[in-house]
Scaffold this motif. Sequence first.
Motif, PDB file in Angstrom:
ATOM      1  N   ALA A  71       0.827  -1.356   0.030  1.00  0.00           N
ATOM      2  CA  ALA A  71       0.042  -0.078  -0.160  1.00  0.00           C
ATOM      3  C   ALA A  71       0.922   1.213  -0.080  1.00  0.00           C
ATOM      4  CB  ALA A  71      -0.821   0.002   1.282  1.00  0.00           C
ATOM      5  N   ILE A  72       2.014   1.265   0.794  1.00  0.00           N
ATOM      6  CA  ILE A  72       2.806   2.262   0.915  1.00  0.00           C
ATOM      7  C   ILE A  72       3.247   2.704  -0.474  1.00  0.00           C
ATOM      8  CG2 ILE A  72       4.794   3.330   2.071  1.00  0.00           C
ATOM      9  CD1 ILE A  72       3.903   1.870   4.596  1.00  0.00           C
ATOM     10  N   ASP A  73       3.816   1.396  -1.162  1.00  0.00           N
ATOM     11  CA  ASP A  73       4.423   1.685  -2.410  1.00  0.00           C
ATOM     12  C   ASP A  73       3.444   2.310  -3.413  1.00  0.00           C
ATOM     13  OD1 ASP A  73       6.643   1.132  -4.228  1.00  0.00           O
ATOM     14  OD2 ASP A  73       4.989  -0.210  -5.037  1.00  0.00           O
ATOM     15  N   LEU A  74       2.189   1.995  -3.162  1.00  0.00           N
ATOM     16  CA  LEU A  74       1.086   2.459  -4.373  1.00  0.00           C
ATOM     17  C   LEU A  74       1.060   3.822  -3.910  1.00  0.00           C
ATOM     18  CD1 LEU A  74      -0.781   2.105  -6.659  1.00  0.00           C
ATOM     19  CD2 LEU A  74      -2.297   1.213  -4.915  1.00  0.00           C
ATOM     20  N   TYR A  75       0.844   4.183  -2.676  1.00  0.00           N
ATOM     21  CA  TYR A  75       0.802   5.687  -2.329  1.00  0.00           C
ATOM     22  C   TYR A  75       1.596   6.422  -2.868  1.00  0.00           C
ATOM     23  CZ  TYR A  75       1.424   9.522   1.063  1.00  0.00           C
ATOM     24  OH  TYR A  75       1.529  10.781   1.735  1.00  0.00           O
ATOM     25  N   ARG A  76       2.956   5.814  -2.698  1.00  0.00           N
ATOM     26  CA  ARG A  76       4.488   6.833  -3.154  1.00  0.00           C
ATOM     27  C   ARG A  76       4.136   7.060  -4.751  1.00  0.00           C
ATOM     28  NH1 ARG A  76       7.969   4.587   1.297  1.00  0.00           N
ATOM     29  NH2 ARG A  76       7.525   5.965   2.797  1.00  0.00           N
ATOM     30  N   ARG A  77       3.628   5.909  -5.333  1.00  0.00           N
ATOM     31  CA  ARG A  77       3.497   6.097  -6.783  1.00  0.00           C
ATOM     32  C   ARG A  77       2.359   7.061  -7.351  1.00  0.00           C
ATOM     33  NH1 ARG A  77       3.630  -0.280  -8.016  1.00  0.00           N
ATOM     34  NH2 ARG A  77       2.862   0.164 -10.005  1.00  0.00           N
ATOM     35  N   LEU A  78       1.408   7.144  -6.581  1.00  0.00           N
ATOM     36  CA  LEU A  78       0.181   7.835  -6.879  1.00  0.00           C
ATOM     37  C   LEU A  78       0.375   9.469  -6.595  1.00  0.00           C
ATOM     38  CD1 LEU A  78      -2.558   7.735  -8.311  1.00  0.00           C
ATOM     39  CD2 LEU A  78      -3.592   7.038  -5.993  1.00  0.00           C
ATOM     40  N   CYS A 109     -11.258   4.805  -3.475  1.00  0.00           N
ATOM     41  CA  CYS A 109     -10.493   3.832  -2.341  1.00  0.00           C
ATOM     42  C   CYS A 109     -10.130   2.712  -2.999  1.00  0.00           C
ATOM     43  CB  CYS A 109     -11.418   3.384  -1.350  1.00  0.00           C
ATOM     44  SG  CYS A 109     -12.113   4.933  -0.163  1.00  0.00           S
ATOM     45  N   LEU A 110      -8.683   2.444  -2.787  1.00  0.00           N
ATOM     46  CA  LEU A 110      -7.810   1.400  -3.146  1.00  0.00           C
ATOM     47  C   LEU A 110      -7.459   0.481  -2.164  1.00  0.00           C
ATOM     48  CD1 LEU A 110      -5.897   3.797  -5.467  1.00  0.00           C
ATOM     49  CD2 LEU A 110      -7.218   1.940  -6.304  1.00  0.00           C
ATOM     50  N   THR A 111      -8.151  -0.787  -1.992  1.00  0.00           N
ATOM     51  CA  THR A 111      -7.785  -1.667  -0.861  1.00  0.00           C
ATOM     52  C   THR A 111      -6.772  -2.712  -1.419  1.00  0.00           C
ATOM     53  OG1 THR A 111     -10.233  -0.981  -0.329  1.00  0.00           O
ATOM     54  CG2 THR A 111      -8.954  -3.024   0.874  1.00  0.00           C
ATOM     55  N   ILE A 112      -5.719  -2.906  -0.433  1.00  0.00           N
ATOM     56  CA  ILE A 112      -4.771  -4.002  -0.700  1.00  0.00           C
ATOM     57  C   ILE A 112      -5.152  -5.066   0.042  1.00  0.00           C
ATOM     58  CG2 ILE A 112      -2.315  -4.448  -0.305  1.00  0.00           C
ATOM     59  CD1 ILE A 112      -3.502  -1.069  -1.645  1.00  0.00           C
ATOM     60  N   ASP A 113      -5.598  -6.445  -0.139  1.00  0.00           N
ATOM     61  CA  ASP A 113      -5.823  -7.211   0.315  1.00  0.00           C
ATOM     62  C   ASP A 113      -4.956  -8.635   0.183  1.00  0.00           C
ATOM     63  OD1 ASP A 113      -6.761  -7.936  -2.205  1.00  0.00           O
ATOM     64  OD2 ASP A 113      -8.896  -7.630  -1.573  1.00  0.00           O
ATOM     65  N   GLY A 114      -5.399 -10.041   0.666  1.00  0.00           N
ATOM     66  CA  GLY A 114      -4.973 -11.056   0.353  1.00  0.00           C
ATOM     67  C   GLY A 114      -4.711 -11.469  -1.216  1.00  0.00           C
ATOM     68  N   GLN A 115      -5.634 -11.037  -2.024  1.00  0.00           N
ATOM     69  CA  GLN A 115      -5.429 -11.164  -3.383  1.00  0.00           C
ATOM     70  C   GLN A 115      -4.476 -10.437  -4.090  1.00  0.00           C
ATOM     71  OE1 GLN A 115      -9.442 -11.256  -5.177  1.00  0.00           O
ATOM     72  NE2 GLN A 115      -8.561 -11.282  -7.191  1.00  0.00           N
ATOM     73  N   THR A 116      -4.231  -9.380  -3.600  1.00  0.00           N
ATOM     74  CA  THR A 116      -3.058  -8.437  -3.939  1.00  0.00           C
ATOM     75  C   THR A 116      -1.679  -9.119  -4.078  1.00  0.00           C
ATOM     76  OG1 THR A 116      -4.373  -6.350  -2.956  1.00  0.00           O
ATOM     77  CG2 THR A 116      -2.144  -6.010  -3.910  1.00  0.00           C
ATOM     78  N   LEU A 117      -1.450  -9.764  -3.050  1.00  0.00           N
ATOM     79  CA  LEU A 117      -0.240 -10.354  -2.795  1.00  0.00           C
ATOM     80  C   LEU A 117      -0.199 -11.614  -3.871  1.00  0.00           C
ATOM     81  CD1 LEU A 117      -0.213 -10.445   1.182  1.00  0.00           C
ATOM     82  CD2 LEU A 117       0.666  -8.441  -0.469  1.00  0.00           C
ATOM     83  N   ALA A 118      -1.411 -12.008  -4.252  1.00  0.00           N
ATOM     84  CA  ALA A 118      -1.329 -13.170  -4.980  1.00  0.00           C
ATOM     85  C   ALA A 118      -1.219 -12.746  -6.429  1.00  0.00           C
ATOM     86  CB  ALA A 118      -2.506 -14.193  -4.887  1.00  0.00           C
ATOM     87  N   VAL A 158     -19.571   0.728  -6.422  1.00  0.00           N
ATOM     88  CA  VAL A 158     -19.177  -0.754  -7.221  1.00  0.00           C
ATOM     89  C   VAL A 158     -17.515  -0.826  -7.048  1.00  0.00           C
ATOM     90  CG1 VAL A 158     -18.511  -1.533  -9.758  1.00  0.00           C
ATOM     91  CG2 VAL A 158     -20.588  -0.319  -9.320  1.00  0.00           C
ATOM     92  N   GLN A 159     -17.285  -2.352  -6.672  1.00  0.00           N
ATOM     93  CA  GLN A 159     -16.039  -2.448  -6.376  1.00  0.00           C
ATOM     94  C   GLN A 159     -15.284  -3.376  -7.510  1.00  0.00           C
ATOM     95  OE1 GLN A 159     -14.892  -3.823  -2.435  1.00  0.00           O
ATOM     96  NE2 GLN A 159     -16.612  -2.367  -1.689  1.00  0.00           N
ATOM     97  N   SER A 160     -14.084  -3.157  -8.131  1.00  0.00           N
ATOM     98  CA  SER A 160     -13.601  -3.818  -9.269  1.00  0.00           C
ATOM     99  C   SER A 160     -12.468  -4.011  -8.820  1.00  0.00           C
ATOM    100  CB  SER A 160     -13.947  -2.894 -10.505  1.00  0.00           C
ATOM    101  OG  SER A 160     -13.456  -1.510 -10.545  1.00  0.00           O
ATOM    102  N   ARG A 161     -11.564  -5.045  -9.677  1.00  0.00           N
ATOM    103  CA  ARG A 161     -10.089  -5.315  -9.341  1.00  0.00           C
ATOM    104  C   ARG A 161      -9.307  -4.664 -10.516  1.00  0.00           C
ATOM    105  NH1 ARG A 161      -9.278  -7.673  -4.361  1.00  0.00           N
ATOM    106  NH2 ARG A 161      -7.057  -7.838  -5.300  1.00  0.00           N
ATOM    107  N   VAL A 162      -8.162  -4.158  -9.933  1.00  0.00           N
ATOM    108  CA  VAL A 162      -7.555  -3.503 -10.999  1.00  0.00           C
ATOM    109  C   VAL A 162      -5.895  -3.895 -10.702  1.00  0.00           C
ATOM    110  CG1 VAL A 162      -6.645  -1.135 -11.834  1.00  0.00           C
ATOM    111  CG2 VAL A 162      -9.108  -1.399 -10.791  1.00  0.00           C
ATOM    112  N   PRO A 163      -5.405  -3.981 -11.668  1.00  0.00           N
ATOM    113  CA  PRO A 163      -3.911  -4.461 -11.599  1.00  0.00           C
ATOM    114  C   PRO A 163      -3.112  -3.165 -10.934  1.00  0.00           C
ATOM    115  CG  PRO A 163      -4.362  -5.108 -13.680  1.00  0.00           C
ATOM    116  CD  PRO A 163      -5.663  -4.201 -13.156  1.00  0.00           C
ATOM    117  N   VAL A 164      -2.306  -3.472  -9.923  1.00  0.00           N
ATOM    118  CA  VAL A 164      -1.663  -2.256  -9.084  1.00  0.00           C
ATOM    119  C   VAL A 164      -0.779  -1.397 -10.014  1.00  0.00           C
ATOM    120  CG1 VAL A 164       0.068  -1.707  -7.710  1.00  0.00           C
ATOM    121  CG2 VAL A 164      -1.375  -3.801  -7.164  1.00  0.00           C
TER     122      VAL A 164
END
Length: 548
Positions: free
Chosen positions: A472-479, A508-517, A530-536
């Motif tokens: 999440a912190i990595d995404l924050y720094r990229r955004l 809102c961007l949520t990082i969860d178990g699936q993110t790691l996979a 609506v909640q959708s999955r987006v590649p990081v």
Amino acid sequence: MEKQNDQSRMDRIVSLAKRRGFIFQSSEIYGGLNGFWDYGPLGVALKRNLKDAWWHDMVAGHDELAAPAGAPSEYEMAGLDCTIIMHPQVWKCSGHFDLFHDWMIDCRESKRRYRYDHLHGRWAGHRGKRAFVTTDQSGDEALPDTVAKAQKFFGLRAKQVEEIEWTGGLESLAGAIAAGGVSLGDVLGPDAAQPGTLTAPREFNLMFETRIGALAGDDEDRAFLRPETAQGIFVNFKNVLDTSRVRVPFGIAQIGKSFRNEITPRNFTFRSREFEQMEIEFFCRPADSAAWYRYWRDRRWKWYLDLGLTAGKLQLREHGADELSHYSVGTADIEYAFPFLAAGEFGELEGIAHRGDFDLRSHMEGKLVRRDGELVVETGADDKPRHRGSGKDLSYFDDVSRERFVPHVIEPSAGADRAVLAFLCDAYHEDEVPDEDGKPRSRTVMKLHPRLAPVKAAILPLVKKDGMPEVAIDLYRRLKPHMACQYDEKGSVGRRYARQDEAGTPWCLTIDGQTLADKTVTLRDRDTLVQSRVPVDEVVGMLRDRLR
Ligand code: ATP
């Protein structure tokens, strides 16, 4: 029946504005100062986004090479930033020194001061005693207020209120006095116990005065805080013309503070004593001015709609001939149905005025008045100009047509604070969303346009472990280099969503178990939920596109 306003909704908006740090009362720890407001962390971002949107859409992003839809031709735009205190002669020639006033009325008994045009009243009688009972309330509060005041004045119990005889409906005090049906001796002031305590109306200039220099005291040192940003543009017209390559038609834009010593500031930030304006003075050939007036009126109207104000709550109102300033050929107001107004009433957000050559001529020749349909320099008893102009030539020479003329002016004049207030009111929604267990939970959500939203995206690790915060912190720094975003790991994800909804964060961007996979995150949309999955790796590009 009086029409209802939505005061309780307004109260909830004001309370959210305070609670979430949009708007605070100025100097609150000392009890506040009437008519002055501060913008908190979320508010300052919202207001800045609004001013940036205006500046981008009107000035910086304007394409000078093509005529926009509805424009008579292509045109140029330039910017300016002038001082708040200007030469006192500016205000004498503009007319503000002599004419920029409201009528006020004082109560000798209660020591309260009212705006004359804000007082309304009606005749009440009881057992031979009569008074014209007045109120300073507006909308649906006015009528019950006169009943309460009459009851007190006649010394009646609640059940005797029916005995009061009312003659006529609620009318403006000024109108009733002008028509001759009421004299001040009959009038029961809004906070008075007996009739006849109101003073005769007096003029009150709305300009704040100050003194320049250490030897303050003599009249030469007297100066004013600007009541509008427009005059700074007119007095710099020649500077801009001489130093940039602009040619008529062109506009000069300015955003800045203005000050008006309003007699009765009210309705949250709507009528403040210190506020910001976003003004354009657009200079064009006299023959084309009516077409440019229509262009700017429609263009400004569309701007509010494009930024998401509800069409049904917005009104474009052309002034009738009796409402027009003495120099104006046409004026329209863009108005919004604020919740503190009675149903069917609208408050001004912006005025678009065709001002002819009044302003440039005033600063050349001196203060103008209309005589026999013509604008002429006003003279005193000695036949000299009442307020002498600069004497500088502010005409324009068109080197293609070889003509010299004084350009006509179209002025779209908007208030930044009133616009922020309209966007806050419009964005405020209460609805229900399912919580983590699927049960309905009521939420307050600010549906601000993404361009205006103080925070564009929140990055939320589902839990504070398993490597989620790191991603999440990595995404924050990229955004962050591209847009205002927040990292939040505190509390349940439901509470974090709720916090962002109240702040008006669109995504809102949520990082969860699936993110790691699979390196995707959940993107939650504030409005549709609506909640959708987006590649990081696609988040930054996708949100940047959406903001464009
Ligand atoms: P009003 O009739 O409401 O006093 P106005 O017609 O005097 O407004 P303008 O002189 O046309 O207003 O000013 C242009 C814009 O500046 C207004 O449309 C409004 O958005 C803003 N403005 C004017 N006065 C105030 C104020 N006291 N507080 C906040 N904004 C203001």
